[in-house]
Scaffold this active site. Structure first.
Site, short mmCIF file in Angstrom:
data_model
loop_
_atom_site.label_atom_id
_atom_site.label_comp_id
_atom_site.label_asym_id
_atom_site.label_seq_id
_atom_site.Cartn_x
_atom_site.Cartn_y
_atom_site.Cartn_z
N PRO A 23 35.07 4.17 -12.98
CG PRO A 23 34.35 6.23 -12.20
CD PRO A 23 35.10 5.60 -13.32
CE1 TYR A 186 22.66 7.62 -13.67
CE2 TYR A 186 24.95 7.66 -14.37
CZ TYR A 186 23.78 6.96 -14.14
OH TYR A 186 23.73 5.60 -14.37
#
Length: 365
Positions: A23, A186
């Protein structure tokens, strides 16, 4: 036969080769209006080119489970049906090229509400399209960043439900693999690490409490995702703070990752996508070719959970050796696939492997 181009099976899904796309955020979605967070022509062209180039599996960039979970206002999202339709156009094309479409589901937590990287990536205030951020604890990411709001237990459960809803939409959009983003500082990674999680309730303190949110998200996603299709988890195997004096609390470590990998396996995760870092802005990281591979290798050796290796993998023979030496089951390329969308095709030629080549490109074979 090159080991890099041997098929790889997870549950009932067989991927044509072991060279996958990691990603990578594109920061190219509309930031407002009816197409907010939806994939557009840029995303189609970006992912389609790597599929036509022979990549076995493509994971989308971090795709937010809610508007507040975006890293930037320009991130992809999957919190509404309009976004589903735009993504379905991409997955249909990828499947037509023999590439498995995967999606990374994400919530940025305290690292949300920032500008695009080519604009500096600084935090955005409300006047410039930003929003209030949330985290397990009210600790800013860095100097000049605002302190996030500490999440309440009801809010935590709401985010767990958002991950489940996003997984349902991902299936509707045609994805065959879903990856839970627990890496790079995150939200999920913020809960895992004692560097960022200073809570004293059932979601903080002990290892069992700090991993609770991550496992609840995995369980919620696994519950709505078909049993015959795989769930992946991306992790930062270390915060690189073990010998760092930045904080009196040690961060997440490689030992924690091995322990957690066994937990993930028990909760139905099929592969650990193993990266590092991102949770502490001034952690000292010594990078070099394949520098993160040993973390993946250790998880594979000590738990039996299949692993993906990432990090400065830039050459075909380097990737081949990682697989043939048993250090990882797959490799995920990032920047190298930005430089060369047909890396898989070129690697197959070099190593004597085979990849799908579009009939329109038959003259190149």
């Amino acid at each position: 036969m090159s080991t890099l181009f041997e098929p790889f099976t997870l549950r009932s899904l067989t991927i044509a080769n072991r060279l996958w796309m990691a990603p990578m955020c594109q920061y190219s979605a509309d930031s407002e209006g009816p197409d907010e967070g939806a994939a557009n022509d840029w995303h189609f062209a970006h992912y389609a080119a790597r599929a036509a180039g022979g990549t076995g599996l493509i994971l989308t960039e971090a795709t937010a489970v809610s508007p507040e979970g975006r890293i930037s206002p320009y991130d992809l999202g999957i919190w509404n049906d309009r976004q589903v339709a735009a993504l379905r156009r991409i997955t249909t094309f990828l499947k037509g090229q023999g590439t498995v479409p995967g999606i990374q589901l994400a919530h940025a937590g305290r690292k949300a509400s920032t500008d695009a990287t080519w604009h500096g990536g600084a935090p955005l205030d409300a006047e410039n399209g930003g929003w209030r951020t949330v985290a397990p604890s009210a600790l800013p990411f860095d100097e000049g960043h605002p302190a996030p709001d500490e999440l309440g237990v009801d809010q935590i459960q709401e985010i767990v439900a958002q991950f489940a809803d996003a997984a349902r939409r991902a299936l509707e959009a045609g994805f065959q693999v879903v990856e839970v983003h627990g890496a790079h500082g995150y939200l999920i990674g913020q809960f895992l690490s004692p560097h960022t999680n200073h809570r004293t309730d059932e979601y903080g303190g002990s290892y069992e409490n700090r991993t609770r949110f991550a496992l609840e998200v995995v369980d919620a996603v696994r519950a709505v995702w078909p049993q015959e299709l795989p769930v992946l988890f991306r992790i930062s195997a270390t915060d690189w703070l073990t010998e760092n004096e930045e904080d009196e609390r040690e961060g997440w470590t490689a030992d924690d990752t091995v322990h957690f990998a066994a937990d993930l396996l028990a909760h139905g995760v099929d592969l650990l996508d193993t990266s590092t870092g991102g949770n502490a802005p001034r952690a000292r990281i010594v990078a070099g070719p394949g520098y993160q591979v040993p973390f993946a290798e250790r998880v594979k050796r000590e738990t039996g959970l299949p692993v993906g290796a990432v990090g400065l993998i830039t050459e075909a023979r380097q990737a081949e050796k990682i697989i043939s030496d048993g250090q990882a089951d797959v490799v995920l390329l990032g920047r190298e696939l930005l430089r060369d969308p047909s890396f898989a095709l070129h690697a197959a030629r070099e190593l004597g492997g085979e990849v799908h080549t579009p009939k329109q490109y038959h003259r190149s074979v």
